[in-house]
Design a protein around this motif. Sequence first.
Motif, PDB file in Angstrom:
ATOM      1  N   HIS A 160       0.805  -1.218   0.000  1.00 54.73           N
ATOM      2  CA  HIS A 160       0.000   0.000   0.000  1.00 54.73           C
ATOM      3  C   HIS A 160       0.840   1.271   0.000  1.00 54.73           C
ATOM      4  CE1 HIS A 160      -2.993  -3.031   1.122  1.00 54.73           C
ATOM      5  NE2 HIS A 160      -3.901  -2.176   0.675  1.00 54.73           N
ATOM      6  N   ILE A 161       2.095   1.157  -0.407  1.00 52.96           N
ATOM      7  CA  ILE A 161       2.924   2.335  -0.632  1.00 52.96           C
ATOM      8  C   ILE A 161       3.432   2.271  -2.071  1.00 52.96           C
ATOM      9  CG2 ILE A 161       3.602   2.463   1.799  1.00 52.96           C
ATOM     10  CD1 ILE A 161       6.311   1.285   1.048  1.00 52.96           C
ATOM     11  N   ASP A 162       4.165   3.292  -2.484  1.00 53.57           N
ATOM     12  CA  ASP A 162       4.706   3.279  -3.843  1.00 53.57           C
ATOM     13  C   ASP A 162       5.535   2.018  -4.058  1.00 53.57           C
ATOM     14  OD1 ASP A 162       3.542   5.654  -4.469  1.00 53.57           O
ATOM     15  OD2 ASP A 162       5.345   6.867  -4.184  1.00 53.57           O
ATOM     16  N   PRO A 163       5.414   1.404  -5.217  1.00 51.66           N
ATOM     17  CA  PRO A 163       6.151   0.163  -5.474  1.00 51.66           C
ATOM     18  C   PRO A 163       7.657   0.391  -5.499  1.00 51.66           C
ATOM     19  CG  PRO A 163       5.116   0.959  -7.484  1.00 51.66           C
ATOM     20  CD  PRO A 163       4.579   1.802  -6.368  1.00 51.66           C
ATOM     21  N   GLU A 164       8.382  -0.672  -5.199  1.00 55.72           N
ATOM     22  CA  GLU A 164       9.831  -0.625  -5.237  1.00 55.72           C
ATOM     23  C   GLU A 164      10.303  -0.637  -6.687  1.00 55.72           C
ATOM     24  OE1 GLU A 164      13.344  -2.933  -2.795  1.00 55.72           O
ATOM     25  OE2 GLU A 164      11.674  -4.127  -3.570  1.00 55.72           O
ATOM     26  N   PRO A 165      11.111   0.344  -7.089  1.00 55.47           N
ATOM     27  CA  PRO A 165      11.627   0.329  -8.468  1.00 55.47           C
ATOM     28  C   PRO A 165      12.382  -0.970  -8.757  1.00 55.47           C
ATOM     29  CG  PRO A 165      12.045   2.445  -7.427  1.00 55.47           C
ATOM     30  CD  PRO A 165      11.542   1.541  -6.350  1.00 55.47           C
ATOM     31  N   TYR A 220      15.127  -1.648 -10.313  1.00 57.31           N
ATOM     32  CA  TYR A 220      16.574  -1.642 -10.064  1.00 57.31           C
ATOM     33  C   TYR A 220      16.867  -1.863  -8.586  1.00 57.31           C
ATOM     34  CZ  TYR A 220      21.488  -0.359 -10.736  1.00 57.31           C
ATOM     35  OH  TYR A 220      22.869  -0.385 -10.796  1.00 57.31           O
ATOM     36  N   LEU A 221      16.083  -1.214  -7.717  1.00 54.03           N
ATOM     37  CA  LEU A 221      16.287  -1.375  -6.280  1.00 54.03           C
ATOM     38  C   LEU A 221      15.883  -2.774  -5.822  1.00 54.03           C
ATOM     39  CD1 LEU A 221      15.110   2.066  -4.864  1.00 54.03           C
ATOM     40  CD2 LEU A 221      17.448   1.222  -5.088  1.00 54.03           C
ATOM     41  N   TYR A 222      14.837  -3.319  -6.439  1.00 50.75           N
ATOM     42  CA  TYR A 222      14.455  -4.687  -6.095  1.00 50.75           C
ATOM     43  C   TYR A 222      15.582  -5.645  -6.448  1.00 50.75           C
ATOM     44  CZ  TYR A 222      12.263  -9.271  -6.341  1.00 50.75           C
ATOM     45  OH  TYR A 222      11.992 -10.616  -6.186  1.00 50.75           O
ATOM     46  N   ARG A 223      16.183  -5.479  -7.611  1.00 58.11           N
ATOM     47  CA  ARG A 223      17.282  -6.361  -8.016  1.00 58.11           C
ATOM     48  C   ARG A 223      18.497  -6.173  -7.116  1.00 58.11           C
ATOM     49  NH1 ARG A 223      19.263  -5.251 -12.844  1.00 58.11           N
ATOM     50  NH2 ARG A 223      17.983  -3.447 -13.437  1.00 58.11           N
ATOM     51  N   LEU A 224      18.739  -4.929  -6.682  1.00 53.49           N
ATOM     52  CA  LEU A 224      19.834  -4.682  -5.745  1.00 53.49           C
ATOM     53  C   LEU A 224      19.559  -5.353  -4.404  1.00 53.49           C
ATOM     54  CD1 LEU A 224      22.389  -3.390  -4.656  1.00 53.49           C
ATOM     55  CD2 LEU A 224      21.122  -1.226  -4.398  1.00 53.49           C
ATOM     56  N   TRP A 225      18.324  -5.253  -3.938  1.00 55.12           N
ATOM     57  CA  TRP A 225      17.935  -5.890  -2.673  1.00 55.12           C
ATOM     58  C   TRP A 225      18.141  -7.399  -2.746  1.00 55.12           C
ATOM     59  CZ3 TRP A 225      16.829  -5.163   2.282  1.00 55.12           C
ATOM     60  CH2 TRP A 225      16.078  -6.128   2.960  1.00 55.12           C
ATOM     61  N   ARG A 226      17.716  -8.000  -3.845  1.00 55.81           N
ATOM     62  CA  ARG A 226      17.886  -9.443  -4.014  1.00 55.81           C
ATOM     63  C   ARG A 226      19.360  -9.818  -4.047  1.00 55.81           C
ATOM     64  NH1 ARG A 226      15.273 -13.271  -2.881  1.00 55.81           N
ATOM     65  NH2 ARG A 226      15.919 -14.522  -4.691  1.00 55.81           N
ATOM     66  N   ALA A 227      20.146  -9.069  -4.823  1.00 59.12           N
ATOM     67  CA  ALA A 227      21.574  -9.361  -4.930  1.00 59.12           C
ATOM     68  C   ALA A 227      22.276  -9.171  -3.592  1.00 59.12           C
ATOM     69  CB  ALA A 227      22.207  -8.458  -5.986  1.00 59.12           C
ATOM     70  N   THR A 228      21.873  -8.165  -2.841  1.00 56.21           N
ATOM     71  CA  THR A 228      22.460  -7.926  -1.517  1.00 56.21           C
ATOM     72  C   THR A 228      22.250  -9.129  -0.613  1.00 56.21           C
ATOM     73  OG1 THR A 228      22.106  -5.530  -1.692  1.00 56.21           O
ATOM     74  CG2 THR A 228      22.388  -6.436   0.522  1.00 56.21           C
ATOM     75  N   ASN A 229      21.040  -9.661  -0.616  1.00 59.54           N
ATOM     76  CA  ASN A 229      20.721 -10.784   0.269  1.00 59.54           C
ATOM     77  C   ASN A 229      21.300 -12.106  -0.210  1.00 59.54           C
ATOM     78  OD1 ASN A 229      18.633 -10.066   2.612  1.00 59.54           O
ATOM     79  ND2 ASN A 229      18.280  -8.694   0.893  1.00 59.54           N
ATOM     80  N   VAL A 230      21.579 -12.205  -1.503  1.00 64.82           N
ATOM     81  CA  VAL A 230      22.169 -13.429  -2.033  1.00 64.82           C
ATOM     82  C   VAL A 230      23.689 -13.437  -1.846  1.00 64.82           C
ATOM     83  CG1 VAL A 230      22.657 -14.711  -4.157  1.00 64.82           C
ATOM     84  CG2 VAL A 230      20.343 -13.896  -3.698  1.00 64.82           C
ATOM     85  N   HIS A 231      24.318 -12.294  -2.056  1.00 71.37           N
ATOM     86  CA  HIS A 231      25.779 -12.266  -2.147  1.00 71.37           C
ATOM     87  C   HIS A 231      26.495 -11.708  -0.921  1.00 71.37           C
ATOM     88  CE1 HIS A 231      25.617 -13.493  -6.320  1.00 71.37           C
ATOM     89  NE2 HIS A 231      24.761 -12.516  -6.586  1.00 71.37           N
ATOM     90  N   LEU A 232      25.792 -10.989  -0.049  1.00 72.50           N
ATOM     91  CA  LEU A 232      26.455 -10.381   1.101  1.00 72.50           C
ATOM     92  C   LEU A 232      25.950 -10.966   2.411  1.00 72.50           C
ATOM     93  CD1 LEU A 232      26.450  -6.580   0.121  1.00 72.50           C
ATOM     94  CD2 LEU A 232      28.221  -8.301  -0.326  1.00 72.50           C
ATOM     95  N   LEU A 233      26.837 -11.036   3.391  1.00 72.07           N
ATOM     96  CA  LEU A 233      26.416 -11.417   4.731  1.00 72.07           C
ATOM     97  C   LEU A 233      25.583 -10.284   5.323  1.00 72.07           C
ATOM     98  CD1 LEU A 233      29.746 -12.927   6.133  1.00 72.07           C
ATOM     99  CD2 LEU A 233      27.714 -14.185   5.372  1.00 72.07           C
ATOM    100  N   ARG A 265      20.102  -8.114   5.484  1.00 75.59           N
ATOM    101  CA  ARG A 265      19.006  -7.321   6.063  1.00 75.59           C
ATOM    102  C   ARG A 265      19.464  -5.932   6.498  1.00 75.59           C
ATOM    103  NH1 ARG A 265      18.522  -7.367  11.753  1.00 75.59           N
ATOM    104  NH2 ARG A 265      16.254  -7.236  11.582  1.00 75.59           N
ATOM    105  N   MET A 266      20.777  -5.674   6.510  1.00 74.88           N
ATOM    106  CA  MET A 266      21.266  -4.339   6.866  1.00 74.88           C
ATOM    107  C   MET A 266      20.898  -3.301   5.816  1.00 74.88           C
ATOM    108  SD  MET A 266      24.936  -5.023   8.805  1.00 74.88           S
ATOM    109  CE  MET A 266      25.794  -4.467   7.379  1.00 74.88           C
ATOM    110  N   ALA A 267      20.596  -3.736   4.600  1.00 72.91           N
ATOM    111  CA  ALA A 267      20.161  -2.789   3.575  1.00 72.91           C
ATOM    112  C   ALA A 267      18.816  -2.178   3.973  1.00 72.91           C
ATOM    113  CB  ALA A 267      20.050  -3.488   2.228  1.00 72.91           C
ATOM    114  N   SER A 268      18.591  -0.940   3.605  1.00 75.03           N
ATOM    115  CA  SER A 268      17.393  -0.233   4.051  1.00 75.03           C
ATOM    116  C   SER A 268      16.099  -0.907   3.617  1.00 75.03           C
ATOM    117  CB  SER A 268      17.410   1.218   3.551  1.00 75.03           C
ATOM    118  OG  SER A 268      18.390   1.964   4.228  1.00 75.03           O
ATOM    119  N   GLY A 269      16.017  -1.357   2.378  1.00 71.48           N
ATOM    120  CA  GLY A 269      14.820  -2.030   1.918  1.00 71.48           C
ATOM    121  C   GLY A 269      13.716  -1.085   1.470  1.00 71.48           C
TER     122      GLY A 269
END
Length: 219
Positions: A18-23, A25-38, A41-45
């Motif tokens: 119910h808020i503006d959708p995640e762009p 590019y940011l969604y792909r960055l979020w996914r890559a962050t959680n796949v490749h970095l320890l 969840r520290m990313a803002s999201g």
Amino acid sequence: MSDVIRHADLLDDYIERHIDPEPDYLYRLWRATNVHLLNGRMASGHLQGRLLRMLVGMLRPRLVLEVGTFSGYSALCMASALPEGGKLYTFEIDDELEDFTRPWIEGSGLAHKIEFIIGDALKGAPALGLQFDMVFIDGDKRTYVETYEMALSLLAPGGYILVDNTLWDGHVIDPAYDHDHQTQGVRRFNDHLAQDTRVEKVILPLRDGLTLIHRRTAP
């Protein structure tokens, strides 16, 4: 899974629908962050990212300082709302993150608004010789007080500081974490800020706690 955790997860899902959708590019960055970095969840999201973008849009800062780049998610959110000619200087002390983060910043279309610096912000930010309109602190919790004082010394009168993780997953009120150094650092910062009459402040119970601080223009 307990009913409390399930309810919180369902509520988070409801909010994000119910808020503006995640762009994308940011969604792909979020996914890559959680796949490749320890500790991905520290990313803002999504939710916090939309708030950071809106706050920059509301406050219209020209110069923003970020302490703690991590994968670059928050930097991209804030830079996306900077006015023409605005600049965000973001410091990351962990040089092992550079190979992951720099390509995401450079490929975002926002690199001209972002100066990504590997180094200690406590030393590097004052050396820039700039006065900032807004600061976002999301670095080492153990040195939050020192980082805050540094940021305040570089902040324009009437400027804003945002400090992330100030509830620290509830550990700030949990005696089981009394000897945890990061929890001690967050508690020390919260106590320090509560007594600081130079600013006005409020803690938002968003994700892990986000404190908004406004530097008074007069004593």
